[in-house]
Design an enzyme around this catalytic site. Structure first.
Site, short mmCIF file in Angstrom:
data_model
loop_
_atom_site.label_atom_id
_atom_site.label_comp_id
_atom_site.label_asym_id
_atom_site.label_seq_id
_atom_site.Cartn_x
_atom_site.Cartn_y
_atom_site.Cartn_z
N SER A 127 -5.43 5.40 -0.91
CA SER A 127 -5.20 3.96 -0.86
C SER A 127 -6.42 3.21 -1.34
CB SER A 127 -4.87 3.54 0.58
OG SER A 127 -4.72 2.15 0.66
N SER A 128 -6.22 2.27 -2.27
CA SER A 128 -7.33 1.43 -2.73
C SER A 128 -7.68 0.44 -1.63
CB SER A 128 -6.93 0.67 -4.00
OG SER A 128 -6.70 1.53 -5.06
N SER A 146 0.83 -1.20 0.00
CA SER A 146 0.00 0.00 0.00
C SER A 146 0.87 1.25 0.00
CB SER A 146 -0.91 0.00 1.24
OG SER A 146 -1.70 1.15 1.27
N GLY A 147 0.56 2.16 -0.92
CA GLY A 147 1.31 3.41 -1.02
C GLY A 147 2.46 3.35 -2.00
N GLU A 177 0.39 -6.42 3.53
CA GLU A 177 0.24 -5.49 4.65
C GLU A 177 0.65 -6.17 5.96
OE1 GLU A 177 -3.76 -3.99 4.66
OE2 GLU A 177 -3.35 -2.53 3.09
N THR A 213 -2.21 2.24 -7.90
CA THR A 213 -3.38 2.86 -8.52
C THR A 213 -2.97 3.87 -9.59
OG1 THR A 213 -4.68 2.55 -6.49
CG2 THR A 213 -5.46 4.21 -8.06
N GLY A 216 -1.65 -4.42 -1.78
CA GLY A 216 -0.35 -5.02 -1.57
C GLY A 216 -0.26 -5.69 -0.21
N ASN A 276 -0.91 6.21 2.79
CA ASN A 276 -1.26 6.62 1.43
C ASN A 276 -2.52 7.47 1.47
OD1 ASN A 276 -1.75 6.82 -1.30
ND2 ASN A 276 -1.96 4.62 -1.67
#
Length: 955
Positions: free
Chosen positions: A159-160, A104-105, A388, A109, A386, A156
C-alpha cells in the site's frame, strides 16, 4: 464501443449497456471480472478491477498491439489509455495527465507502473543513450520510492502510504528527456505505530532481512524485527514479501539512479537510528528524567556522527529562549517520549523527502532550450491514496479523504460538468443529468476562516494549553448549521458519536466519523529545535544537508512554520490546478474484495466504490451525449483528404458547410450533430471509420508526396553535382595555371643566379600536379648538373663521375666518402704521400706501361696485405685501366702479382671507419688489403677507390 471482444465477456464499454442502471452496471462489471477481463471503458475512462493474480497481458507482444492504435481499436486496457495520452501529447503538442484513483488495495500503484512501462517501451526507437538513461532512471525510481513509501496494510501488501505525482517530460520527437516527482503527505505516524496485522515501511524490514552481517554489525542492529519496539508488530507477521531480494533490488536501483556510496550508507544509518530510538526508554530519579539504557546513546552518537553528550542533552532537555536569556528546561518522561517519537517520525519524513529530491536532481530536464529543441511537453501520472474509512479515523485519514474530495471535484468539473456545459454552449440538444457537486464538502474543509482546516489552525495558534476538545468545540460553533457536518453535541441522540471526541462528515463517498484525538499535535507537527541543531551539527555532510534549519541560533526569531494541514491544503490546491491545466485521462480502480481473492466479487463493496467514484454518472453523461467532438477547422485539417469537396482546400462558404459535405459523402450524417463551433460524433465507430479512411488516403498522399519529393531531390542533387563539377574544373584549371605562373616567376632568372636556382623554394603544387612537380624538379636538377659539368676539364669530369658513382654505391653505408676533397688517384707518385719512394715507383710504373700497354693509372696506394693466416705485410696496389698489380714497396715496388681487371668480379668494403678492401676474383683468390699511407686520420680513400672503379667499368 471497443472492438474485438465477444459478448460472452460482457460489454467492453459501459456506454453500450442496454439500460443505464446500477444493477446492469454491476452485473457487467462482475461478468467481466469473472471472465478475466479486468478493464472496461466508460468512453475514454478506464475502469480497472484488481485481479489479485498475475496476468499475462503486459508483455512486449501486447504492447505492440496497442502501439499507435486508436482507443477503441483494441480491447480495453491500461495501455490504450496510456497510448491515447501519449498520442495527444505528441500529435497535438498538448500536456496530458493520467489520474489514477480508487481506494487502498484497488491496484493504483500497479496501474501506474504498467503505464510507465508502456511509455518506456514505445519511446526512443533510435535507442539514444541519454533517453535510455532517463527511462531507466524513471523506472528505477519506482522501486526506491516503494521501499521507503509503501507498507503492508490489512487491505494491501504494498500500500502506498504517500501520494505521488510524476511529470514525464518529452522532447519534440516524443522521447522522454526527464521528469519530476512530487510527494504528498507521507504517513509518518506509521514509523512509530502500526495497527494489528500491519507493518511499518518496507525499508526497515528490507534492511534487517537483506543486509549482509557486516553492515548490520556496523549499524549495531540484528536481523529480528521483533527486537525493535517501533516495528515489532509487523515483525511478527508471516508475509509473502521477499524482503531480502527487495533489499538488493533497491540498493542496485539507488546505485543506478546515482546515489553515492556515502549517501546509501547514510540512509542505512538513519533507518538504524530510528530503530534504536524506538528502544530508548526513560526513567525518573527523583525529579530528574534519565535514559535507562544509556548504551544506546553511544550507538546513536556513532550513527549520527555527533557528540554523545549532545545526543543525551537533546533527548532530555529542551532549550528555550526568552528574549536574550536561554533556559534549558528538563523534559518530563512524557515529554521525552514525545520528543523521541517526534524525532523518529521527522527523521524518516526528511529522509523520504531527501530521496525524492535526489531522484529529481538526476531526472530533471537539463540544457533544454525550447527555441532550439522544440516545445517540451509533459505527461503527468498521479498515483495517490484512495478514500479510506476505518473504525478509528484520524488526522491522516481526514487529509486523505479531503484529497479524494478535491480529485472527485476535478473529475466532476472536467468530465461531467464541462460535458453538459459544452453541449449547452454549442446548442446541441441535451437531456440534463443531475449529479452531486461536492464543492460544498471541499469548502467545508478548506474555506478560509470557516473551514475545518482554518478552525484547526486557529486552535493551534491559541496561547496556553490547547486540547483536541477545544478544537472540536470550535468546529461545533462555526459549523453547527452545515448540512454535511455533525457531532454528538449537535446530535445528542446519535450514540454512534462520542462526546468531546467524534465528529462526522458526509463525504460524497459516504459518512465518515473522525476522532479529534491527536489532531492538534499532528497539525502542529512539533519537533524541538534542539533535535534540528543536533542533526545539523553532525559531521556527516549528507545528514547535515537534510536539516538546514538547524543552523539557526537559539535566540534567532523565525516565522511560525505552516501547519501540516495548511501545507497539505496548499499542495492539493496546487496539484488540482496543475491537473486542470492538462488534458486528463482517468483510470478508476475498483477493489473486488477484502480477502485478496482472485475469484470473489463482493457486490455491496464494489457497488459502494462505483458510487463514490461517480462511475454511473459518467456513463449517463456519455450515453446522453457524444463520444467525440472537434472544432470544424481541426476536423477539416485531419479528415479533409477523405472528400473531393474538401481536398486540398474547399471553396464552400464556411468550414461548417465543408464538414457537413464531407460527412454526408461518407454516409455518417445520421450519427453526428453540428454545433456552433464544433462537430459532435455520437459513436466511436464513426470516428474509427473516419480514421480508417484517413489512414488509407494518407498512404496514397504520402506515396504521391514521396514520388514528387524524390524527383525534386534527385533534380536538386543533379544540379548540385553539375555545379560542383563546373566549379571543380574551373578551380582546378585556376590552381594549375597559378602553379605554372608561380614556378615561372620564381625560376625566371635562374640562369643568372650563382647557384642556378638551388636556393629557390618550390611552390606547393595542387594534388593533381604532384607527379608533374617531381618531373619538373628532376628536369631542373638535370639541367643544374649539366650547367655545372659542362665547364669542367676531362679530368675533372672523370673525377665528378667517380664521386657520383661512389655516392650512389655507398651512401648510407659509410660515414666519410671523401667527397669534399680532390681525388688524386695515383697516390704513390705523390710527394706528399710518398716523398722517398715516388721516384722509384714512377720508373716501375713506366716499365709496366710499356710492357702491358695500359692507357692510364686509375689508383695506387700503400696497403697492408692480410693473408690466409691473418698475417699482415706492407704492400702497394696499382690499378690501371687493364690490370691490378700487387707490389712490394721494400723491393723498389717490384710487381709481385698481376691480375687482369676483367678477372676482378667485385669489391667489398666494411661499413666502419677502417680502410679494409677485398678484391674478389674469378679464381676465388681474393686479395684482402687495408689502404694506408701518409693519410690524415679523417681522410678516407675507400670512397675514391670504389667510385674510380665503378665509373671506369661503366664506361
Amino acid at each position: 464501443m471497443a472492438e474485438h471482444e465477444s459478448l460472452e465477456f460482457g460489454k467492453a464499454d459501459f456506454v453500450l449497456l442496454d439500460n443505464v442502471s446500477m444493477e446492469e452496471f454491476m452485473a457487467n462489471l462482475k461478468l467481466r471480472f469473472e471472465k478475466g477481463r479486468i478493464y472496461t471503458y466508460i468512453g475514454e475512462v478506464v475502469v480497472s478491477v484488481n485481479p489479485y493474480r498475475a496476468m499475462n497481458i503486459y508483455g512486449r507482444d501486447v504492447i505492440e498491439q496497442y502501439k499507435g492504435r486508436e482507443l477503441y481499436e483494441r480491447p480495453p486496457h491500461l495501455f490504450a489509455i496510456a497510448d491515447a495520452a501519449y498520442k495527444a501529447m505528441k500529435r497535438r503538442n498538448k500536456d496530458t495527465c493520467i489520474v489514477i484513483s480508487g481506494e487502498s488495495g484497488a491496484g493504483k500503484t500497479e496501474a501506474s507502473k504498467y503505464i510507465m512501462q508502456y511509455i518506456a517501451a514505445i519511446t526512443n526507437p533510435n535507442q539514444r543513450a541519454e533517453v535510455e538513461r532517463v527511462k531507466n532512471m524513471l523506472l528505477k525510481s519506482n522501486c526506491v520510492l516503494e521501499a521507503f513509501g509503501n507498507a503492508k496494510t490489512n487491505r494491501n501488501d504494498n500500500s502506498s502510504r504517500f501520494g505521488k505525482y510524476m511529470d514525464i517530460n518529452f522532447d519534440f520527437k516524443g522521447d522522454p528527456i526527464g521528469g519530476h516527482i512530487n510527494n504528498y503527505l507521507l504517513e509518518k505516524s506509521r514509523v512509530i505505530f502500526q495497527q494489528e496485522g500491519e507493518r511499518s515501511f518496507h525499508s526497515f524490514y528490507q534492511l534487517l532481512r537483506g543486509a549482509p552481517d557486516s553492515l548490520l554489525r556496523s549499524l549495531h542492529i540484528q536481523k529480528d524485527p521483533k527486537a525493535y519496539n517501533f516495528i515489532k508488530v509487523g515483525g511478527q507477521l508471516k508475509s509473502c514479501i521477499n524482503d531480502g531480494a527487495d533489499f538488493k533490488a533497491v540498493a542496485d536501483a539507488m546505485k543506478v539512479i546515482g546515489f553515492t556510496g556515502d549517501e546509501i550508507q547514510t540512509v542505512y544509518k538513519i533507518l538504524a537510528t530510528i530503530l534504536h530510538l524506538g528502544n530508548l526508554t526513560f526513567g525518573v530519579d527523583g525529579d530528574v528524567t534519565l535514559i535507562e539504557n544509556t548504551k544506546l546513546v553511544s550507538v546513536l552518537r556513532e550513527l549520527l556522527s555527533t557528540k554523545e553528550e549532545n545526543v543525551e542533552k537533546a533527548l532530555l532537555y529542551r532549550t528555550v529562549a526568552t528574549g536574550r536569556d536561554v533556559i534549558e528546561k528538563q523534559h518530563t518522561t512524557q515529554e521525552a517520549n514525545y520528543g523521541r517519537d517526534a524525532l523518529a517520525k521527522a527523521m524518516y519524513e526528511r529522509l523520504f523527502c531527501w530521496i525524492v529530491s535526489r531522484i529529481n536532481d538526476v531526472i530533471e530536464v537539463r540544457n533544454y532550450d525550447a527555441k532550439i529543441h522544440g516545445k517540451n511537453t509533459v505527461i503527468g501520472v498521479l498515483d495517490i491514496y484512495g478514500f479510506e474509512i476505518f473504525q478509528n479515523n484520524s488526522f491522516e485519514q481526514f487529509c486523505i479523504n479531503y484529497c479524494n474530495e478535491k480529485l472527485q471535484q476535478l473529475f466532476i468539473q472536467l468530465v461531467l460538468k464541462q460535458e453538459q456545459e459544452e453541449y449547452q454552449r454549442e446548442g446541441i440538444p441535451w437531456k440534463h443529468i443531475d449529479y452531486f457537486n461536492n464543492q460544498i464538502i471541499v469548502d467545508l474543509v478548506e474555506q478560509q476562516h470557516k473551514g475545518i482546516f482554518a478552525v484547526l489552525d486557529e486552535a493551534c495558534m491559541n496561547v496556553g494549553k490547547v486540547t483536541d476538545e477545544v478544537f472540536l468545540q470550535g468546529l461545533n460553533t462555526k459549523l453547527a448549521k452545515h448540512a454535511h457536518y455533525t457531532s454528538r453535541k449537535l446530535s445528542p441522540t446519535d450514540k454512534s458519536l462520542e462526546f468531546d471526541r467524534d465528529f462526522r462528515i458526509r463525504h460524497y463517498a459516504g459518512d465518515v466519523v473522525y476522532s479529534v484525538v491527536g489532531f492538534i499535535d499532528k497539525n502542529k507537527d512539533t519537533l524541538f529545535q534542539d533535535f534540528k541543531r543536533l542533526l545539523y551539527n553532525s559531521s556527516n555532510p549528507v545528514l547535515k544537508a537534510m536539516w538546514p534549519e538547524g543552523k539557526l541560533r537559539i535566540t534567532e526569531v523565525t516565522k511560525r512554520p505552516l501547519t501540516a494541514a495548511t501545507l497539505f491544503k496548499n499542495s492539493m490546491i496546487s496539484l488540482v490546478e496543475n491537473l486542470a491545466s492538462k488534458e486528463p485521462y482517468y483510470v478508476r480502480c475498483v477493489k473486488p474484495n477484502d480477502v485478496k481473492s482472485p475469484l470473489l466479487f463482493e457486490h455491496e463493496r464494489c457497488r459502494h466504490q462505483v458510487e463514490y467514484l461517480g462511475l454511473l454518472e459518467n456513463v449517463r453523461v456519455r450515453r446522453a451525449g457524444f463520444a467525440n467532438r472537434q472544432t470544424y477547422p481541426r476536423f477539416l485539417q485531419r479528415y479533409k483528404m477523405i472528400s473531393e469537396f474538401t481536398w486540398p482546400n474547399h471553396d464552400l462558404p464556411s468550414d461548417k458547410e465543408a464538414v457537413k459535405r464531407l460527412l454526408q459523402g461518407c454516409g455518417f450524417d445520421h450519427d453526428v450533430a453540428y454545433g456552433k463551433t464544433k462537430v459532435f460524433i455520437r459513436t466511436p465507430r464513426t470516428l474509427f471509420s473516419l480514421e480508417e479512411q484517413r489512414a488509407e488516403m494518407v498512404k496514397r498522399i504520402v506515396l504521391f508526396l514521396q514520388k514528387v519529393w524524390r524527383g525534386t531531390i534527385a533534380r536538386m542533387r543533379y544540379r548540385r553535382m553539375r555545379a560542383a563539377l563546373t566549379i571543380l574544373q574551373a578551380y582546378r584549371r585556376y590552381k594549375v595555371k597559378s602553379y605554372i605562373r608561380e614556378v615561372n616567376r620564381r625560376f625566371k632568372n635562374v640562369r643568372s643566379m650563382k647557384d642556378h636556382g638551388r636556393h629557390v623554394k618550390w611552390p606547393t603544387p595542387p594534388k593533381v600536379l604532384r607527379r608533374f612537380e617531381e618531373a619538373l624538379k628532376s628536369i631542373h636538377s638535370r639541367w643544374w648538373a649539366w650547367t655545372l659539368i659542362k665547364g669542367l676539364s676531362p679530368e675533372e669530369t672523370l673525377q665528378v663521375r667517380a664521386k657520383v658513382a661512389s655516392l650512389e654505391a655507398l651512401k648510407g653505408q659509410r660515414a666519410d666518402l671523401g667527397l669534399q676533397r680532390a681525388w688524386e688517384g695515383n697516390y704513390l707518385v705523390s710527394r706528399r704521400d710518398s716523398p722517398d719512394t715516388a721516384a722509384s715507383f714512377t720508373l716501375v710504373s713506366s716499365d709496366l706501361q710499356r710492357k702491358d700497354k695500359f692507357m692510364r693509372v686509375l689508383f695506387s696506394c700503400n696497403v697492408r696485405k692480410i693473408n690466409h693466416f691473418h698475417k699482415s705485410e706492407n704492400r702497394a696496389v696499382l690499378i690501371t685501366d687493364r690490370h691490378l698489380y700487387k707490389m712490394d714497396p721494400l723491393k723498389q715496388y717490384k710487381p709481385m702479382k698481376s691480375i687482369p681487371l676483367y678477372n676482378v668480379t667485385g669489391l667489398s668494403v666494411s661499413p666502419g671507419k677502417d680502410q679494409l678492401v677485398v678484391f674478389h676474383t674469378k679464381d676465388s683468390r681474393d686479395l684482402v688489403v687495408c689502404l694506408q699511407g701518409m693519410v690524415p686520420a679523417n681522410e678516407s680513400r675507400i670512397g675514391e677507390l670504389v667510385g674510380t672503379l665503378l665509373s671506369h667499368f661503366k664506361r
